[in-house]
Design an enzyme around this catalytic site. Structure first.
Site, PDB file in Angstrom:
ATOM      1  N   GLY A   1       0.831  -1.196   0.000  1.00 17.39           N
ATOM      2  CA  GLY A   1       0.000   0.000   0.000  1.00 17.39           C
ATOM      3  C   GLY A   1       0.862   1.241   0.000  1.00 17.39           C
ATOM      4  O   GLY A   1       2.055   1.215   0.289  1.00 17.39           O
TER       5      GLY A   1
ATOM      6  N   ASP B   1      -5.576   8.830  14.364  1.00 19.02           N
ATOM      7  CA  ASP B   1      -6.138   8.390  13.076  1.00 19.02           C
ATOM      8  C   ASP B   1      -6.794   7.022  13.243  1.00 19.02           C
ATOM      9  O   ASP B   1      -6.577   6.111  12.447  1.00 19.02           O
ATOM     10  CB  ASP B   1      -5.051   8.344  12.007  1.00 19.02           C
ATOM     11  CG  ASP B   1      -5.652   8.218  10.597  1.00 19.02           C
ATOM     12  OD1 ASP B   1      -6.876   8.393  10.456  1.00 19.02           O
ATOM     13  OD2 ASP B   1      -4.902   7.939   9.657  1.00 19.02           O
TER      14      ASP B   1
END
Length: 878
Positions: free
Chosen positions: A502, A632
């Site tokens: 990713g 987050d």
């Protein structure tokens, strides 16, 4: 009974050398009838105090609890050793020993001889033989008194007559099992031996408990237990395997594999991944082979594809770019196809990868792909395979011109090659001529000639030098930080980076293999920051966060394996790399999406969804107790390990990742604003209470099975939406009590939100009130082919969830709590209606007929929009 000459010699020498110490009485030889008493005595002179006289038998020390000493006169002592009931094992050689000043003195030895019925020194043992094959039986017994005679009994009959001991009986052969024993006789009586059995060897029984104890992609470990061996040692076993053909559905026999035994375990390699096999075993002794065991079926797991898609071609027009490639064959796929991943670069910069289910991709706005390079790889649930060779996209006219220029260059190169070869031939011919000049021979004449050698003063290496390994001492960081990191710093040479898993705003995550100290290799994930490191303070900030991570030990928090420093050519500072465990099942967001949008949607029970929430809450409680603010928290940043336990991730680099433009008000498009608390959007303030807000949004994601939060609300509109008192609406099929918990996390007043411990208690009470659920979800197999995915997303059965209204419920929860100020109560508002889900613009899964508009977004005929990810850091793991 006799004793060895060496033992007698030892006793003789031990009597020498202790001045003034002597045995005045030695034990005498005794002949005792079995069962009677025996007594030995010895006396020693020359000791001031009561001595420690040790009795020895056949060289071994005897331990007696009733030994007594009699004082005969000053420095003169006597002792005795008694056996109350003499048996055959008491016969032997006895003597006394005394140790003084490190030296040992021994008495003269004496024998105890035991008379009685014969004593067996060799009894007959069980015999295993083939039918009709002769064999021998042996028996030996001794007195005294001697001689000893032996009689044999086979079954109920006395055979062979009277023999002297030792006796050997020759048996012609038997066809069935029979019992036997021997009798020994002397003047004192008769003794009978143990009863033995003659076993007839037969075929063994089939193996039992056949099981596959370990299954990997291409090999297994097989274990079994032997059945009845047929009274004969097993010599080998044969493993028979068959493989199910996916095309025909028939079993195909594989070559048999002989193995030597024991052990009854073998590793079998060379298997094909994601395939169904059957195995059975038979074993053989000297008589022959057993029957086969029952078939045992197993399936090898999926793997990444073994080959890259072939024949990647393109068709370019002003309106659209169409890419096509050959679908992978079943044997190269290595599993069930999840998607084809297309990566492309333009101007040397990599662009976001796209996923396609079919072997064709339609991308709108063809002109913007001019001079772009494309590659494609096939992906299964395990990962993606190798990339195809890159293809440069150019118009047909440019390709024709390039082909003509290519032909011209080929002709020039061929001409140059021919000229070079001619020149080399002429040079060889000239060197062979030996032409003369006025100064002598220009070329080397035939014959011997002195040779001059020399060594160059300097040598030059035109290759780039190997970069030195970076150490903590070379970074200019403080000593305390270096001390904390010494045990987690991993040399870069021990890491082998693989394909990218990713890519996000601040770096990438790559698959890697870590070679550990014991030479084993561990599959890991490596988080590599972007190469914008400009100062030692940047590295120190990153390493400080890693130092925090090394102390994390919690089942719901991903653990740090280590930190490595990537040295860059012509750069003073390295790039930090954080090494984390490789999570087999990927991130929670993708898992939730696939439960709705996969080719075979599967049901996630309410117990399982609440367990996911509990895992995250426990991990966040652990972090908050360590004064760590995540910043987050979202489903995309929660990972699923092999046991389907959720681990909170992406917390260790928060200060580095979320500094600068990432949280600046002017870059709203790159903010994960749909997970950020109201006060954080307003004042850039982050606390544990702001993490609780994000936890409520994550709960909503879980209950909505991966849908993007705030459907219908753009990122730029989130702050105004929240400031008016609006909140996320209750997901379909979500129970009221679960929605109340998540809704309490979104109080505009941070101190009115529940703590993570309170959230754990509430969720545990909810979970305990549900009926027991299976401990493990079905295996995930994702296939995006076939049916309309929008329709499939709506047809998800959620077991255990209470039925609720289809539309969102308007909630009037005032979020009040004790200790609120009057100005804080002005923030309290109620939420309102819901809208249809739409997503962000960073990541797509595109169906076979889905195009892109001029802005790079999916066109309206594509896949359901709620599968797009909101944040650029979120990666769909395939």
């Amino acid at each position: 009974m006799q004793i060895s000459f060496c033992l007698l010699l030892f006793i003789f020498h031990s009597n020498v050398g202790v001045q003034g110490l002597r045995f005045t009485k030695n034990p005498a030889n005794l002949t005792v009838t079995q069962g009677n008493m025996a007594r030995l005595g010895c006396a020693i002179e020359g000791l001031m105090n009561e001595p420690d006289i040790v009795w020895m038998k056949d060289g071994e020390k005897l331990y007696s609890t009733d030994q007594m000493y009699i004082t005969l006169e000053a420095q003169h002592w006597e002792t005795f050793y008694s056996v109350r009931s003499v048996q055959q094992q008491d016969a032997g050689l006895y003597w006394c020993e005394v140790e003084l000043h490190g030296k040992t003195i021994s008495s003269e030895p004496a024998w105890i001889t035991v008379e009685g019925v014969p004593h067996f020194v060799l009894e007959p043992q069980d015999v295993a033989t083939l039918p009709g094959v002769p064999f021998n039986l042996t028996c030996a017994a001794v007195g005294p008194p001697n001689p000893v005679e032996v009689l044999w009994w086979l079954g109920d009959e006395q055979v062979g007559g009277t023999m002297s001991s030792p006796s050997v009986l020759n048996v012609a052969g038997k066809n069935e099992s029979i019992k036997f024993y021997c009798e020994a006789k002397n003047d004192r009586g008769i003794s009978s031996s143990r009863t033995g059995t003659v076993h007839i060897k037969v075929l063994p029984d089939p193996p039992k408990e056949v099981q596959v104890v370990q299954i990997l992609e291409s090999n297994i470990t097989l274990r079994w237990s032997p059945g009845f061996t047929g009274h004969s040692d097993l010599q080998n076993c044969t493993i028979q395997m068959s493989k199910m053909s996916k095309a025909s559905g028939w079993k195909m026999a594989l070559p048999e594999r002989p193995v030597m035994v024991p052990p009854y375990q073998v590793a079998i390699g060379g298997l094909q991944c994601h395939s169904n096999y059957s195995v059975r075993i038979r074993c053989a002794n000297e008589v022959g082979s057993s029957a086969f065991s029952s078939w045992v079926n197993f399936q090898t797991p999926e793997s990444v594809p073994l080959a890259a898609p072939k024949n990647l071609t393109f068709d370019l027009s002003e309106q659209q770019l169409t890419l096509t490639w050959a679908a992978l064959e079943e044997e190269d796929l290595g599993g069930q196809l999840l998607a084809y991943k297309v990566q492309w670069s333009l101007g040397g910069e990599s662009q976001d990868a796209l996923l396609f289910k079919e072997s064709v991709a339609h991308l709108s706005g063809g002109g913007r792909f001019f001079n772009a390079t494309f590659q494609v790889a096939a992906c299964t649930v395990v990962g993606c395979g190798p990339w195809s060779p890159p293809v440069l996209v150019m118009p047909a006219s440019a390709l024709n011109g390039q082909t003509q220029r290519g032909h011209m260059w080929v002709g020039l190169l061929l001409g140059l090659l021919v000229a070079t070869m001619v020149g080399l031939l002429l040079s060889v011919l000239v060197h062979r001529r030996g032409k003369e000049t006025q100064f002598g021979s220009v070329f080397k004449p035939p014959g011997t000639e002195s040779t001059v050698t020399f060594t160059a003063a300097r040598s030059f290496n035109r290759q780039c030098p190997e970069l030195p390994e970076t150490t903590l001492d070379s970074l200019g960081i403080n000593d305390d930080l270096k001390t904390k990191l010494r045990d987690v710093l991993i040399p870069e040479r021990l890491l082998t980076l693989g394909h990218m898993l990713g890519k996000g705003e601040f770096g990438s995550v790559r698959e890697a293999f870590f070679k550990m100290e014991d030479s084993t290799v561990q599959k890991v994930a490596v988080k590599v920051l972007k190469s914008d490191i400009s100062s030692s303070s940047d590295i120190e900030q990153c390493l400080k966060e890693a130092a925090y991570m090394k102390d994390f030990h919690h089942p719901n928090v991903i653990q740090l394996i280590g930190v490595s420093l990537h040295r860059r050519p012509q750069q003073r500072l390295p790039i930090p790399m954080v090494i984390l465990p490789f999570m087999k099942h990927g991130d929670l967001h993708t898992f939730l999406l696939m439960s709705r949008l996969g080719d075979e949607p599967f049901t996630l029970s309410l117990q399982t969804l609440i367990q996911f929430m509990l895992d995250i809450a426990r991990g966040m409680e652990y972090l908050s107790n360590k004064n760590i603010i995540h910043r987050d928290l979202a489903a995309r940043n929660c990972m699923l390990n092999e046991s389907m336990t959720v681990c909170v991730a992406d917390f260790g680099l928060s200060k580095k990742i979320y500094s600068g433009d990432y949280y600046r008000q002017g870059s709203v498009s790159k903010l994960p604003v749909k997970w950020i608390a109201l006060e954080s959007l307003a004042d850039n303030v982050y606390t544990t209470q702001s993490d609780v807000w994000a936890f409520g949004v994550t709960m909503w994601e879980i209950m909505a099975r991966g849908q993007t939060p705030y459907p219908g609300v753009e990122n730029s509109e989130i702050y105004e939406y929240l400031i008016k008192g609006e909140r996320l609406k209750k997901p379909p099929d979500c129970r009221d009590d679960i929605y109340e918990i998540m809704h309490s996390c979104w109080s505009p007043v941070p101190k009115c939100r529940p703590s993570f411990q309170q959230l754990i208690d509430q969720l545990e009470n909810l979970w305990a009130g549900l009926s027991p659920a299976p401990s493990k979800e079905p295996q995930l197999y994702v296939n995006l082919e076939g049916e309309d995915l929008d329709g499939g997303a709506e047809q998800v059965a959620r077991a255990g969830a209470s039925s609720g209204p289809a539309a969102g419920v308007s909630w009037g929860v005032p979020w009040q709590c004790a200790g609120m100020e009057e100005d804080e109560k002005d923030w309290l508002m109620v939420s309102s209606g819901a809208a249809r889900a739409i997503g962000g613009d960073y990541r797509y899964i595109i169906g076979p007929h889905c195009g892109l508009d001029d802005e790079g977004r999916p066109s309206s005929d594509g896949l359901s929009e709620d599968i797009r990810d909101e944040d650029e850091d979120a990666v769909i793991n395939v």
